[in-house]
Design an enzyme around this catalytic site. Structure first.
Site, PDB file in Angstrom:
ATOM      1  CG  HIS A 223      -2.087   1.045   0.788  1.00 53.66           C
ATOM      2  ND1 HIS A 223      -3.044   0.884  -0.191  1.00 53.66           N
ATOM      3  CD2 HIS A 223      -2.251   2.304   1.241  1.00 53.66           C
ATOM      4  CE1 HIS A 223      -3.763   1.985  -0.308  1.00 53.66           C
ATOM      5  NE2 HIS A 223      -3.302   2.871   0.553  1.00 53.66           N
ATOM      6  CE1 TYR A 227      -2.431   5.265  -0.029  1.00 55.29           C
ATOM      7  CE2 TYR A 227      -2.292   7.648  -0.123  1.00 55.29           C
ATOM      8  CZ  TYR A 227      -3.049   6.501   0.006  1.00 55.29           C
ATOM      9  OH  TYR A 227      -4.400   6.594   0.141  1.00 55.29           O
ATOM     10  CG  HIS A 374      -8.796   0.820  -7.516  1.00 58.44           C
ATOM     11  ND1 HIS A 374      -9.194   2.071  -7.079  1.00 58.44           N
ATOM     12  CD2 HIS A 374      -7.739   0.469  -6.727  1.00 58.44           C
ATOM     13  CE1 HIS A 374      -8.421   2.444  -6.062  1.00 58.44           C
ATOM     14  NE2 HIS A 374      -7.528   1.492  -5.839  1.00 58.44           N
ATOM     15  CG  PHE A 375      -4.109  -1.262 -10.424  1.00 63.38           C
ATOM     16  CD1 PHE A 375      -3.370  -1.190 -11.578  1.00 63.38           C
ATOM     17  CD2 PHE A 375      -4.407  -2.515  -9.911  1.00 63.38           C
ATOM     18  CE1 PHE A 375      -2.955  -2.330 -12.238  1.00 63.38           C
ATOM     19  CE2 PHE A 375      -3.994  -3.664 -10.545  1.00 63.38           C
ATOM     20  CZ  PHE A 375      -3.270  -3.569 -11.722  1.00 63.38           C
ATOM     21  CG  HIS A 376      -5.036   0.201 -15.593  1.00 64.95           C
ATOM     22  ND1 HIS A 376      -5.066  -1.064 -15.082  1.00 64.95           N
ATOM     23  CD2 HIS A 376      -3.971   0.226 -16.449  1.00 64.95           C
ATOM     24  CE1 HIS A 376      -4.080  -1.780 -15.604  1.00 64.95           C
ATOM     25  NE2 HIS A 376      -3.397  -1.020 -16.442  1.00 64.95           N
ATOM     26  NE  ARG A 439      -5.782  -8.226  -9.975  1.00 68.06           N
ATOM     27  CZ  ARG A 439      -5.051  -7.536  -9.109  1.00 68.06           C
ATOM     28  NH1 ARG A 439      -5.460  -7.386  -7.867  1.00 68.06           N
ATOM     29  NH2 ARG A 439      -3.915  -6.980  -9.474  1.00 68.06           N
ATOM     30  NE  ARG A 440      -2.171  -9.858 -10.143  1.00 63.96           N
ATOM     31  CZ  ARG A 440      -1.632  -9.825  -8.951  1.00 63.96           C
ATOM     32  NH1 ARG A 440      -1.954 -10.711  -8.046  1.00 63.96           N
ATOM     33  NH2 ARG A 440      -0.754  -8.914  -8.634  1.00 63.96           N
TER      34      ARG A 440
END
Ligand code: HAS
Length: 549
Positions: A223, A227, A374-376, A439-440
């Site tokens: 995490h 950040y 989300h992370f894209h 995913r993946r």
């Protein structure tokens, strides 16, 4: 012909540019792999020459998520520190170069192993997936190299304080130091699993590995890793964007407080990535979810600060009403447009994060391609568009060239292509995730299942988005090469914003590093001590609790 004027000393410029070259080569390799993946998942394309889907996926994740980001971030943060503190001395520069070469050697080692299909373990490299030892050694080198560069940043900050007693330290340097402090404390987790678990295991020195422990150590780092990507973007939002729009920093103290809060709460939250995993007491998952909701607060403070900056500037230019400032912003300037779009997308991106962190909703989305969406949206739009916005002025500024009107037009087009491509792709991913799309996973693995038919249109949409993104990546490389080597020589300012005239003195407590580090460690010990003892005592080696997707 205009004289070439660099905003940093020749040596500091060379150091920063070295990082940028690696970052943009990584962009080329990583984004090309991204295109291949979306094409494979569309079901209409088979990877040639026996190249494996997971090989491509690993290359994509490692090269973009770990290499591009780390090199860009270190280069940008050192440039900001060099600019605002007066530059590095010889010893500091030499040490930074050692860090750079270590990171590069590590990158080459890990990258070669992925190319040889000896390390198709994805960017999270969880056990029980096992890679060649040189992959892990490479990653360890990247991390240790970044610590060395971090040490240079700590040292330069301390030297500024010593040479300028009683003066406020430069905001860029302060924010860089907080980011590196968080990174060093967090990466101890991943270094521990790599050195004490994964390397001995890949060398055959031990037969088994405590999977849950290695995943927990990874997420202790994972995490704060995200950040580590976000904070340099925040640095640009707080300290650069006000200058680009012609305004001033809204509040120096608020910016510093935000960074300190992010230092406290970024690390003790790793369990929100492990909510579905057995072997971790629900009480501690619950505690870490509470801490996750607290880490949202400094992002809200950032949103507030940005609105205040835009509104103040808008009113100075005569804007009226709540959103009157929107008409006064320099929309045609890609140095503003790209980071602004990044901010805008962080609203749905952040909301998605809060959904992920909410235990019950996490059960629905975990391990679906929603998380990839989300992370894209967060890293590939919010962060990367901000990084592109930074590159538009940073590259000419440190190579003694100018950011011309013509290249700005191309940069606006590039920003639009990137935004459109990434929006199509990440929205389709979110949607497919809600329909249970994993995913993946390679298309060839789930093709033909009855419930996969509904995913088809979303997979096609991802391929369309991926193709637009490929064009955007090529445009970005053209812009980078032009700005580094061909733009007219001259002077491009390094846009550091000033404080408002009515700003009050920054409280001295912000420089109390022992206090901030102490609170950070106390929070980590609170969140992790008991569950880690549990995991070590109770989980047998090779215990379940791993995900293959
Ligand atoms: Fe996340 C998974 C929770 C933020 C990246 N995240 C991931 C993964 C990555 C990632 C890479 O709780 C996948 C890891 C893997 O491979 O398995 N995430 C959160 C939460 C936040 C969050 C609570 N994530 C990020 C950021 C990332 C990132 C930032 C990269 C940079 N995430 C999760 C969880 C998972 C997860 C679970 C695990 C899911 C699972 O089950 O596996 C928060 O930090 C978000 C807070 C943000 C806000 C938004 C503030 C808005 C701002 C913009 C202001 C706009 C302006 C413009 C001023 C509250 C600051 C306005 C203009 C107008 C015109 C209106």
């Amino acid at each position: 012909m205009a004289k070439s004027v660099k905003s940093l000393s020749n040596q500091d410029s060379r150091l920063v540019m070295a990082h940028m070259y690696v970052a943009f080569i990584a962009l080329f390799i990583g984004a090309s792999m991204g295109l291949l993946q979306t094409l494979e998942r569309s079901g209409k394309f088979t990877l040639p020459f026996g190249i494996g889907y997971y090989q491509v996926l690993t290359m994509h994740g490692v090269v973009l998520g770990l290499v591009l980001t780390t090199f860009f971030i270190m280069g940008f943060m050192m440039s900001g520190q060099s600019k605002t503190t007066g530059g590095y001395n010889k010893a500091e520069k030499n040490i930074a170069w050692v860090g750079f070469w270590m990171m590069l050697a590590g990158t080459i080692s890990a990258g070669t192993m992925i190319l040889l299909n000896e390390a198709s373990v994805l960017y999270t490299f969880y056990a029980p997936l096992q890679a060649h030892v040189l992959f892990y050694v490479g990653l360890a080198l990247v991390i240790v190299g970044s610590w060395i560069e971090g040490f240079v940043m700590f040292k330069r900050h301390a030297r500024f304080k010593k040479e300028n007693p009683g003066e406020r330290t430069p905001l860029m340097s302060f924010m860089g130091v907080v980011t590196m402090l968080m990174w060093v404390i967090a990466s101890i987790g991943v270094a521990t699993t790599v050195i004490f678990q994964l390397i001995p295991w890949s060398l055959g020195m031990v037969d088994e590995v405590n999977v849950l422990l290695s995943r927990t150590l990874f997420w202790y780092f994972g995490h704060p890793l995200v950040y580590f990507w976000l904070l340099p973007a925040y640095m640009a939002w707080y300290a650069i964007i006000p200058k680009i729009i012609g305004g001033k920093i809204f509040s120096d103290s608020l910016a510093r407080l935000t960074f300190i809060l992010l230092l406290f709460f970024s690390i003790p939250v790793g369990f929100h990535h492990q909510l579905t995993e057995p072997g971790i007491d629900p009480f501690w998952k619950y505690m870490q979810v509470i801490l996750t909701m607290i880490v949202v607060i400094p992002s809200m403070m950032t949103a507030f600060s940005m609105f205040a900056t835009f509104e103040s500037r808008g009113r100075e230019l005569g804007a009226k009403g709540l959103f009157g400032w929107l008409k006064k912003m320099p929309w045609k300037d890609a140095r503003f447009l790209a980071p602004f779009i990044g901010m805008l997308f962080f609203i749905p991106g952040g909301a998605g994060g809060i959904i992920n962190a909410s235990n019950q909703m996490n059960q629905v989305v975990h391990n679906t391609i929603w998380v990839t969406g989300h992370f894209h949206m967060t890293v590939a739009i919010t962060v990367i568009l901000t990084f592109f916005g930074i590159a538009f002025w940073l590259i000419p500024s440190i190579s003694g060239r100018t950011y011309t009107k013509g290249i700005n037009k191309l940069a606006v087009v590039q920003t639009i292509f990137w935004t459109v491509g990434m929006t199509i792709m990440s929205v389709a991913m979110h949607w497919q995730g809600l329909l249970g799309g994993p995913r993946r996973s390679a298309y060839s693995e789930y093709a033909g299942n009855a419930d996969t038919a509904a995913w088809g249109p979303y997979q096609m949409a991802q391929a369309v988005g991926g193709s637009i993104l490929f064009v955007a990546m090529i445009l970005m490389l053209i812009i980078f090469i032009y700005l580094a080597f061909f733009a007219p020589k001259g002077e491009e300012i390094y846009p550091i914003a000033e404080l408002r005239d009515d700003s009050i003195a920054t409280p001295k407590i912000f420089e109390n590093w022992a206090l901030w580090t102490g609170i950070t460690i106390a929070l980590i010990l609170f969140a992790y001590t008991i569950p880690l003892i549990d995991i070590i005592q109770s989980a047998p080696p090779g215990s379940p609790g791993f995900k293959l997707w």
